[in-house]
Scaffold this active site. Structure first.
Site, PDB file in Angstrom:
ATOM      1  CG  HIS A 147      65.346  -2.151   5.199  1.00 22.10           C
ATOM      2  ND1 HIS A 147      64.349  -1.581   5.939  1.00 22.10           N
ATOM      3  CD2 HIS A 147      64.727  -3.106   4.437  1.00 22.10           C
ATOM      4  CE1 HIS A 147      63.196  -2.164   5.654  1.00 22.10           C
ATOM      5  NE2 HIS A 147      63.391  -3.095   4.748  1.00 22.10           N
TER       6      HIS A 147
ATOM      7  CG  HIS B 163      61.736   6.713   7.168  1.00 20.06           C
ATOM      8  ND1 HIS B 163      60.783   6.595   6.196  1.00 20.06           N
ATOM      9  CD2 HIS B 163      61.821   5.509   7.777  1.00 20.06           C
ATOM     10  CE1 HIS B 163      60.295   5.365   6.231  1.00 20.06           C
ATOM     11  NE2 HIS B 163      60.899   4.683   7.164  1.00 20.06           N
TER      12      HIS B 163
ATOM     13  CG  ASP C  23      66.184   0.398  12.390  1.00 14.63           C
ATOM     14  OD1 ASP C  23      65.985   0.723  11.213  1.00 14.63           O
ATOM     15  OD2 ASP C  23      65.818  -0.693  12.855  1.00 14.63           O
TER      16      ASP C  23
HETATM   17  C1  SDX Z   1      64.139   1.329   8.201  1.00 14.05           C
HETATM   18  O1  SDX Z   1      61.362   2.403   4.291  1.00 14.05           O
HETATM   19  C2  SDX Z   1      60.956   2.016   5.442  1.00 14.05           C
HETATM   20  O2  SDX Z   1      59.798   2.167   5.799  1.00 14.05           O
HETATM   21  C3  SDX Z   1      62.032   1.359   6.322  1.00 14.05           C
HETATM   22  C4  SDX Z   1      61.651   1.105   7.778  1.00 14.05           C
HETATM   23  C5  SDX Z   1      60.618  -0.012   7.899  1.00 14.05           C
HETATM   24  O3  SDX Z   1      59.937  -0.080   8.931  1.00 14.05           O
HETATM   25  O4  SDX Z   1      60.586  -0.894   6.986  1.00 14.05           O
HETATM   26  O5  SDX Z   1      61.162   2.289   8.368  1.00 14.05           O
HETATM   27  C6  SDX Z   1      62.874   0.614   8.570  1.00 14.05           C
HETATM   28  O6  SDX Z   1      64.830   0.868   7.342  1.00 14.05           O
HETATM   29  C7  SDX Z   1      64.459   2.637   8.848  1.00 14.05           C
HETATM   30  C8  SDX Z   1      65.764   3.293   8.287  1.00 14.05           C
HETATM   31  C9  SDX Z   1      66.999   2.662   8.981  1.00 14.05           C
HETATM   32  N1  SDX Z   1      68.231   3.159   8.334  1.00 14.05           N
HETATM   33  C10 SDX Z   1      69.067   3.990   8.979  1.00 14.05           C
HETATM   34  O7  SDX Z   1      68.854   4.477  10.084  1.00 14.05           O
HETATM   35  C11 SDX Z   1      70.357   4.291   8.202  1.00 14.05           C
HETATM   36  C12 SDX Z   1      70.637   5.797   8.219  1.00 14.05           C
HETATM   37  N2  SDX Z   1      69.604   6.483   7.406  1.00 14.05           N
HETATM   38  C13 SDX Z   1      69.970   6.832   6.055  1.00 14.05           C
HETATM   39  O8  SDX Z   1      70.818   5.956   5.394  1.00 14.05           O
HETATM   40  C14 SDX Z   1      68.771   7.340   5.251  1.00 14.05           C
HETATM   41  O9  SDX Z   1      68.104   8.257   6.026  1.00 14.05           O
HETATM   42  C15 SDX Z   1      67.770   6.340   4.683  1.00 14.05           C
HETATM   43  C16 SDX Z   1      68.426   5.271   3.893  1.00 14.05           C
HETATM   44  C17 SDX Z   1      66.955   5.737   5.770  1.00 14.05           C
HETATM   45  C18 SDX Z   1      66.818   7.121   3.763  1.00 14.05           C
HETATM   46  O10 SDX Z   1      67.613   7.661   2.798  1.00 14.05           O
HETATM   47  P1  SDX Z   1      67.079   8.416   1.477  1.00 14.05           P
HETATM   48  O11 SDX Z   1      65.626   8.652   1.546  1.00 14.05           O
HETATM   49  O12 SDX Z   1      67.622   7.696   0.294  1.00 14.05           O
HETATM   50  O13 SDX Z   1      67.752   9.799   1.653  1.00 14.05           O
HETATM   51  P2  SDX Z   1      69.200  10.184   1.091  1.00 14.05           P
HETATM   52  O14 SDX Z   1      70.207   9.144   1.468  1.00 14.05           O
HETATM   53  O15 SDX Z   1      69.043  10.512  -0.358  1.00 14.05           O
HETATM   54  O16 SDX Z   1      69.538  11.479   1.959  1.00 14.05           O
HETATM   55  C19 SDX Z   1      68.933  12.750   1.640  1.00 14.05           C
HETATM   56  C20 SDX Z   1      69.832  13.784   2.349  1.00 14.05           C
HETATM   57  C21 SDX Z   1      71.318  13.594   2.001  1.00 14.05           C
HETATM   58  O17 SDX Z   1      71.944  14.831   2.191  1.00 14.05           O
HETATM   59  P3  SDX Z   1      72.303  15.700   0.828  1.00 14.05           P
HETATM   60  O18 SDX Z   1      73.185  14.819  -0.028  1.00 14.05           O
HETATM   61  O19 SDX Z   1      70.970  16.018   0.190  1.00 14.05           O
HETATM   62  O20 SDX Z   1      73.021  16.918   1.373  1.00 14.05           O
HETATM   63  O21 SDX Z   1      69.742  13.577   3.777  1.00 14.05           O
HETATM   64  C22 SDX Z   1      71.011  13.181   4.268  1.00 14.05           C
HETATM   65  C23 SDX Z   1      71.807  12.672   3.088  1.00 14.05           C
HETATM   66  O22 SDX Z   1      73.203  12.807   3.344  1.00 14.05           O
HETATM   67  N3  SDX Z   1      70.755  12.094   5.237  1.00 14.05           N
HETATM   68  C24 SDX Z   1      71.455  11.925   6.360  1.00 14.05           C
HETATM   69  C25 SDX Z   1      70.893  10.797   6.976  1.00 14.05           C
HETATM   70  N4  SDX Z   1      69.902  10.326   6.215  1.00 14.05           N
HETATM   71  C26 SDX Z   1      69.820  11.135   5.140  1.00 14.05           C
HETATM   72  N5  SDX Z   1      72.482  12.628   6.886  1.00 14.05           N
HETATM   73  C27 SDX Z   1      72.978  12.160   8.062  1.00 14.05           C
HETATM   74  N6  SDX Z   1      72.498  11.076   8.721  1.00 14.05           N
HETATM   75  C28 SDX Z   1      71.448  10.378   8.201  1.00 14.05           C
HETATM   76  N7  SDX Z   1      70.984   9.316   8.857  1.00 14.05           N
END
Ligand code: SDX
Length: 418
Positions: free
Chosen positions: A261, A300, A355
């Site tokens: 997050h 996201h 971010d």
């Molecule tokens: C913020 O919610 C909000 O609005 C938050 C925010 C706000 O203003 O409040 O926008 C601020 O928190 C932004 C997000 C910051 N976090 C990161 O940058 C961390 C990296 N991102 C990931 O951890 C992820 O994208 C999340 C946590 C942000 C979202 O994850 P989800 O929706 O739970 O998606 P998931 O983990 O279930 O992933 C779905 C697929 C997976 O692949 P498969 O298992 O289906 O093959 O997408 C892949 C994941 O491996 N994936 C990524 C990825 N994010 C998702 N693969 C590589 N790099 C990534 N960053």
């Protein structure tokens, strides 16, 4: 750190907005809008994906188009024409203020920016340099509640006053944490400076130029609210028990801290430093895909398109690329962005989020990396406050269910027989 004049920053924002709306005009229309008839049927994924919490007018995240609005105003316009103070007023009260209302709101913020000296003393007593600044921020908010006797009157009016005080004081608390961590004395707010300028002044000890003030103000506007994100939801869950605004904000800070997050903005810069140079971007990215590692600053739960905030923050980093270190990291970031968008963007609709570039802006402004998520909280206090107050007006305890997969009537075996 020479920053462009505000008018040059305006030109950048105008170009970014034009490009964003051109590129996303044909994306599908938003979902989850309009009247709600409870109970709502939703197909809920793990992590409450697609779960619906409440009706709201505070703001909307348009995941398909990559648009974001607060109270109906899109963040491109808010960044270009509004200020953090005006935006915070709209988030709390539901409409843009008149000149008189904004004047009174600013006076209230100025009157509440100072924090009790005792809190500074306490912050010098625990190992603050070894403590993550978000923990120190939550300690500071808890301490503020001990000086505020209104905490126990849980009316919308009383909680609104607390929200305004916290909007004013979070920046002061954050700057004090940063100063004490680096062995310096905290600096008291200056009643003649704007919120963004005061924050930079209390951090660095010198009044920022108009360009730096404008950049920080845009960052604060962009981080103020974002639908039902984890930390906002957390604050609302706490307040739905009729606890109190201070306790709800402490929950929000703890939730925002996580690297999935708000903490991602710190991890992004560590990630760019780990990549180290342009030649290593592709090998690093290949290895991270191999290891199924998440690339920080991408992806996201709602955006399946470019985060509008990243569209604005990216060019803001460019303003600082006269600094060779920022230029080096920015070039690495852009190369990584290109690679991820070309692959994960196509395969899984994974694009840069807020971010990805925000940390580079803060680093360019001379702010230490562990403080980046604290700046997120200095801004998000306004969205947290707005949504907690909106829900309090028609409160119902948040209490979801878990699916039970264990035995129903297990036989109790005395310990001597186990
Ligand atoms: C913020 O919610 C909000 O609005 C938050 C925010 C706000 O203003 O409040 O926008 C601020 O928190 C932004 C997000 C910051 N976090 C990161 O940058 C961390 C990296 N991102 C990931 O951890 C992820 O994208 C999340 C946590 C942000 C979202 O994850 P989800 O929706 O739970 O998606 P998931 O983990 O279930 O992933 C779905 C697929 C997976 O692949 P498969 O298992 O289906 O093959 O997408 C892949 C994941 O491996 N994936 C990524 C990825 N994010 C998702 N693969 C590589 N790099 C990534 N960053």
């Amino acid at each position: 750190m020479s920053v462009l004049a505000p008018t040059q920053i305006d030109d950048i924002l105008a170009q970014v907005k034009k490009k964003a709306f051109e590129e996303t005009a044909n994306e599908p229309e938003p979902k989850l809008t309009g009247e709600v008839k409870w109970p709502v049927t939703a197909e809920i994924g793990r992590g409450l994906e697609n779960a619906v919490t409440n009706e709201t007018k505070v703001g909307y995240v348009n995941g398909a188009k990559g648009w974001l609005n607060y109270r109906g105003y899109d963040v491109f316009n808010l960044s270009q024409f509004s200020t953090f103070e005006e935006t915070s007023y709209a988030l709390l009260f539901g409409a843009m203020p008149t000149a008189q209302q904004l004047k009174e709101f600013n006076e209230k913020l100025a009157a509440n920016r100072k924090i009790p000296a005792k809190i500074i003393e306490i912050m010098k007593m625990y190992p603050i340099t070894e403590t993550h600044p978000m923990i120190s921020l939550s300690i500071g908010v808890s301490l503020l509640s001990t000086f505020d006797r209104t905490t126990e009157t849980l009316t919308v009016e009383a909680e609104t006053e607390v929200a305004i005080k916290l909007i004013a004081q979070m920046a002061t608390l954050a700057a004090a944490v940063a100063r004490i961590r680096s062995g310096k004395e905290p600096i008291e707010p200056d009643k003649d400076l704007s919120h963004a300028a005061n924050f930079l002044y209390m951090l660095n000890g010198k009044k920022p130029d108009k360009g730096a003030e404008r950049v920080m103000d845009i960052c604060l506007v962009l981080h103020a609210d974002h639908g039902m994100n984890a930390s906002t939801f957390a604050t609302m869950v706490t307040n739905s028990t009729l606890s109190d605004m201070y306790s709800s904000i402490v929950t929000g800070i703890g939730t925002l801290k996580g690297p999935l997050h708000g903490g991602a903005n710190e991890q992004v810069v560590y990630q760019l430093e780990e990549i180290g140079n342009l030649d290593n971007v592709e090998p690093w990215y290949r290895a991270s895909r191999e290891a199924k590692k998440k690339v920080m600053g991408f992806g996201h739960r709602v955006y399946k398109s470019y985060d509008p905030r990243a569209r604005i923050l990216g060019p803001l980093v460019d303003i600082f690329t006269a600094d060779p270190e920022i230029k080096r990291l920015y070039d690495i970031a852009n190369k990584l962005n290109e690679l991820v968008c070309a692959e994960l963007g196509k395969e899984k609709k994974i694009f840069p989020n807020v971010d990805f570039y925000s940390g580079l802006v803060y680093k360019a402004m001379g702010i230490e990396i562990p403080m980046f998520s604290v700046i997120f909280a200095v801004s998000r206090i306004s969205g947290w406050g707005g949504r907690v107050l909106e829900y309090l007006k028609d409160n119902r305890l948040f209490r979801p269910r878990a699916v039970y997969t264990g035995p129903m009537l297990a036989e109790y075996v005395p310990i001597e027989k186990r």
